[in-house]
Write a protein that holds these residues in place. Structure first.
Motif, mmCIF file in Angstrom:
data_model
loop_
_atom_site.group_PDB
_atom_site.id
_atom_site.type_symbol
_atom_site.label_atom_id
_atom_site.label_comp_id
_atom_site.label_asym_id
_atom_site.label_seq_id
_atom_site.Cartn_x
_atom_site.Cartn_y
_atom_site.Cartn_z
ATOM 1 N N TYR A 39 1.595 5.337 12.642
ATOM 2 C CA TYR A 39 1.588 4.483 11.573
ATOM 3 C C TYR A 39 1.237 3.005 11.574
ATOM 4 O O TYR A 39 1.804 2.370 12.440
ATOM 5 C CB TYR A 39 2.696 4.678 10.708
ATOM 6 C CG TYR A 39 3.152 6.096 10.175
ATOM 7 C CD1 TYR A 39 2.649 6.480 8.830
ATOM 8 C CD2 TYR A 39 3.786 7.016 10.931
ATOM 9 C CE1 TYR A 39 2.962 7.571 8.314
ATOM 10 C CE2 TYR A 39 4.050 8.344 10.527
ATOM 11 C CZ TYR A 39 3.739 8.721 9.117
ATOM 12 O OH TYR A 39 3.929 9.862 8.815
ATOM 13 N N GLU A 40 0.308 2.737 10.638
ATOM 14 C CA GLU A 40 0.102 1.149 10.766
ATOM 15 C C GLU A 40 0.725 0.424 9.532
ATOM 16 O O GLU A 40 0.497 0.923 8.442
ATOM 17 C CB GLU A 40 -1.452 0.949 10.720
ATOM 18 C CG GLU A 40 -2.127 -0.430 10.810
ATOM 19 C CD GLU A 40 -3.434 -0.709 10.712
ATOM 20 O OE1 GLU A 40 -3.980 -1.814 11.097
ATOM 21 O OE2 GLU A 40 -4.166 0.497 10.407
ATOM 22 N N LYS B 100 0.883 -3.242 7.327
ATOM 23 C CA LYS B 100 0.286 -4.442 6.976
ATOM 24 C C LYS B 100 1.199 -5.243 6.084
ATOM 25 O O LYS B 100 1.863 -4.613 5.211
ATOM 26 C CB LYS B 100 -0.905 -4.103 6.423
ATOM 27 C CG LYS B 100 -2.054 -3.441 7.509
ATOM 28 C CD LYS B 100 -3.369 -3.167 6.683
ATOM 29 C CE LYS B 100 -4.422 -2.780 7.784
ATOM 30 N NZ LYS B 100 -5.722 -2.579 7.033
ATOM 31 N N SER C 147 1.987 -2.417 3.022
ATOM 32 C CA SER C 147 1.509 -1.095 3.144
ATOM 33 C C SER C 147 1.767 -0.398 4.625
ATOM 34 O O SER C 147 1.933 -1.227 5.260
ATOM 35 C CB SER C 147 0.156 -1.184 2.676
ATOM 36 O OG SER C 147 -0.672 -1.832 3.761
ATOM 37 N N TYR C 148 1.834 0.710 4.336
ATOM 38 C CA TYR C 148 1.754 1.643 5.717
ATOM 39 C C TYR C 148 0.784 2.752 5.395
ATOM 40 O O TYR C 148 0.825 3.233 4.535
ATOM 41 C CB TYR C 148 3.354 2.094 6.367
ATOM 42 C CG TYR C 148 3.991 2.503 5.387
ATOM 43 C CD1 TYR C 148 4.027 4.139 5.487
ATOM 44 C CD2 TYR C 148 4.853 2.191 4.561
ATOM 45 C CE1 TYR C 148 4.685 4.979 4.552
ATOM 46 C CE2 TYR C 148 5.766 2.811 3.792
ATOM 47 C CZ TYR C 148 5.769 4.218 3.712
ATOM 48 O OH TYR C 148 6.229 4.919 2.698
ATOM 49 N N SER C 149 0.317 3.165 6.552
ATOM 50 C CA SER C 149 -0.711 4.247 6.559
ATOM 51 C C SER C 149 -0.964 4.936 7.920
ATOM 52 O O SER C 149 -0.771 4.426 8.957
ATOM 53 C CB SER C 149 -1.920 3.895 6.031
ATOM 54 O OG SER C 149 -2.581 2.772 6.601
ATOM 55 N N SER C 150 -1.555 6.390 7.585
ATOM 56 C CA SER C 150 -1.890 6.956 8.873
ATOM 57 C C SER C 150 -2.794 8.049 8.433
ATOM 58 O O SER C 150 -2.750 8.906 7.676
ATOM 59 C CB SER C 150 -0.776 7.566 9.607
ATOM 60 O OG SER C 150 -1.244 8.565 10.697
ATOM 61 N N GLY D 242 -4.073 11.899 5.788
ATOM 62 C CA GLY D 242 -4.056 10.555 4.841
ATOM 63 C C GLY D 242 -2.976 10.058 4.360
ATOM 64 O O GLY D 242 -2.804 9.635 2.977
ATOM 65 N N THR E 211 -0.578 7.297 2.896
ATOM 66 C CA THR E 211 -0.779 5.758 2.647
ATOM 67 C C THR E 211 0.254 5.481 1.526
ATOM 68 O O THR E 211 0.379 6.410 0.426
ATOM 69 C CB THR E 211 -2.344 5.346 2.358
ATOM 70 O OG1 THR E 211 -2.142 3.845 1.706
ATOM 71 C CG2 THR E 211 -2.640 5.991 1.031
ATOM 72 N N GLN E 212 0.704 4.218 1.697
ATOM 73 C CA GLN E 212 1.866 3.787 0.544
ATOM 74 C C GLN E 212 1.615 2.271 0.562
ATOM 75 O O GLN E 212 1.788 1.543 1.552
ATOM 76 C CB GLN E 212 3.214 4.171 0.805
ATOM 77 C CG GLN E 212 4.040 3.577 -0.361
ATOM 78 C CD GLN E 212 5.445 4.102 -0.219
ATOM 79 O OE1 GLN E 212 5.975 4.582 0.766
ATOM 80 N NE2 GLN E 212 6.235 4.043 -1.523
ATOM 81 N N GLU E 213 1.278 1.718 -0.903
ATOM 82 C CA GLU E 213 1.160 0.255 -0.984
ATOM 83 C C GLU E 213 2.317 -0.081 -1.850
ATOM 84 O O GLU E 213 2.629 0.312 -3.000
ATOM 85 C CB GLU E 213 -0.062 -0.014 -1.717
ATOM 86 C CG GLU E 213 -1.314 0.191 -0.632
ATOM 87 C CD GLU E 213 -2.616 -0.584 -1.404
ATOM 88 O OE1 GLU E 213 -2.753 -0.682 -2.665
ATOM 89 O OE2 GLU E 213 -3.420 -0.762 -0.465
#
Length: 374
Positions: free
Chosen positions: A158-159, A161, A179-182, A235, A237-239
């Protein structure tokens, strides 16, 4: 008569005993099962290999599998029947001699659509096993050989930002996007986002508003339900749109973490973000542009009016071009003024000396003529 009946009974018992001994004479202790891999990715193949340990004339091997996870691909060592919960491999016949075989294999493929971790297994049983010449029938294997494995995608970390556009000013709310996403996130049933801050003196608020319009300070309270929420899959992702407020001037470091509440707050992913809070932005200096000659002559510029251009909006080339234009305008205006103040003919002012000469010449001529006549 009784003696004959007794002899018959003993003989029948011996025949049955011999028959039973011949039919279930031994256990096949060399029976073994292996799989080609224990971690399988979606779309990859895995092979179940059954080894008898010796050549068999006949056998029926059954391999149970989960058809929600695997598709049957191929087999070797007999006639395969797919019942969609097991593969039944049959070989040989008790009455017709065939080439003896010592193994059988079945290949499966993990479904490509799988996006989560799937623990599963293959369960192998066998019966109707006879040795190479058919003289021994082995005990059936009913309890099964179980081979465990896992089918899961190749997960990506997970990245996290935390981005912003406006400068960081002391005491001013700054809009940020957290945000975090993968691309393929490992699944967690009780994940949660938390934050902490390191600073020399000031404090930070990282404020987010949930769906019920309730505001939360992520640094103080974390984000979401206390026992976490489910994340993972393809996919992810959460902002979150948040506002950060830095109380004092200086340097700050905000560390964001995704944790697994189900496993003692184990850190799933984390990242730190440095910030420097400054005082309110100072207004830029301005250059005063002087009046042109036309403006001075025509009175088009009021005494209180000032035309100004912010320095930071112009490049060095633009400033030079502006200066050259002003110099060119001033030069043209001076040229025009010189032309207007220099007449093309001299002015006719005063008495012309040539008129006196002509009059004197006329008077002398007239006097001379008059004197001769007399």
């Amino acid at each position: 008569m009784k003696e004959k009946l007794r002899i018959f009974s003993i003989t029948l018992f011996l025949v049955m005993f011999i028959f039973i001994q011949d039919t279930y004479a031994a256990s096949l202790n060399t029976f073994d099962v292996q799989i080609s891999k224990s971690l399988v990715r979606p779309g990859e193949e895995v092979t179940v290999q059954v080894n008898f340990g010796e050549a068999l004339r006949a056998y029926t091997v059954k391999i149970a599998y989960d058809d929600n996870i695997f598709d049957y691909v191929s087999s070797e060592g007999g006639t395969a029947v797919n019942t969609f919960d097991k593969i039944i491999m049959s070989y040989g016949d008790t009455n017709i001699p065939v080439d003896a075989r010592s193994s059988v294999s079945v290949t499966f493929r993990a479904k490509s659509s799988l996006t989560t971790t799937n623990p599963t297994n293959f369960v192998v049983t066998s019966d109707n096993m006879k040795n190479a010449d058919g003289s021994v029938t082995y005990d059936p294997i009913t309890t099964g050989f179980t081979k465990d494995l896992i089918v899961e995608p190749e997960y990506e970390d997970y990245e996290i930002k935390l981005t912003h556009i406006d400068p960081i000013e002391k005491g001013k709310p700054i809009d940020m996007v957290l945000s975090y996403s993968s691309a393929m996130g490992r699944p967690y049933a009780h994940a949660r986002l938390v934050a902490e801050v390191a600073t020399a003196g000031g404090t930070v608020q990282l404020l987010g508003t949930d769906e019920s319009d309730s505001e939360h300070d992520i640094i103080q309270d974390g984000w979401g339900a206390e026992d976490g929420y489910e994340i993972g899959g393809k996919g992810v992702t959460q902002e979150l749109y948040v506002r950060a407020i830095f109380s004092e001037l200086g340097d700050y470091t905000i560390t964001l973490k995704l944790i697994d509440k189900e496993n003692g707050n184990t850190v799933i992913a984390q990242r730190s973000f440095p910030f420097t809070a400054v005082d309110e932005q100072i207004q830029p200096n301005y250059d005063i542009v002087p009046m042109s000659i036309e403006e001075a002559e025509n009175g088009t510029q009021e005494e209180s009016a000032v035309r100004s251009i912010p320095e930071f909006n112009h490049t060095e080339e633009q400033v030079q071009a502006r200066t050259q234009t002003q110099e060119s305008e001033a030069s043209n205006n001076m040229t025009n003024e010189t032309t207007q103040s220099t007449p093309s003919k001299l002015p006719k002012t005063g008495i012309n000396v040539y008129i006196y000469g002509v009059l004197s010449l006329i008077a002398l001529t007239a006097g001379y003529i008059y004197y001769n006549k007399k």
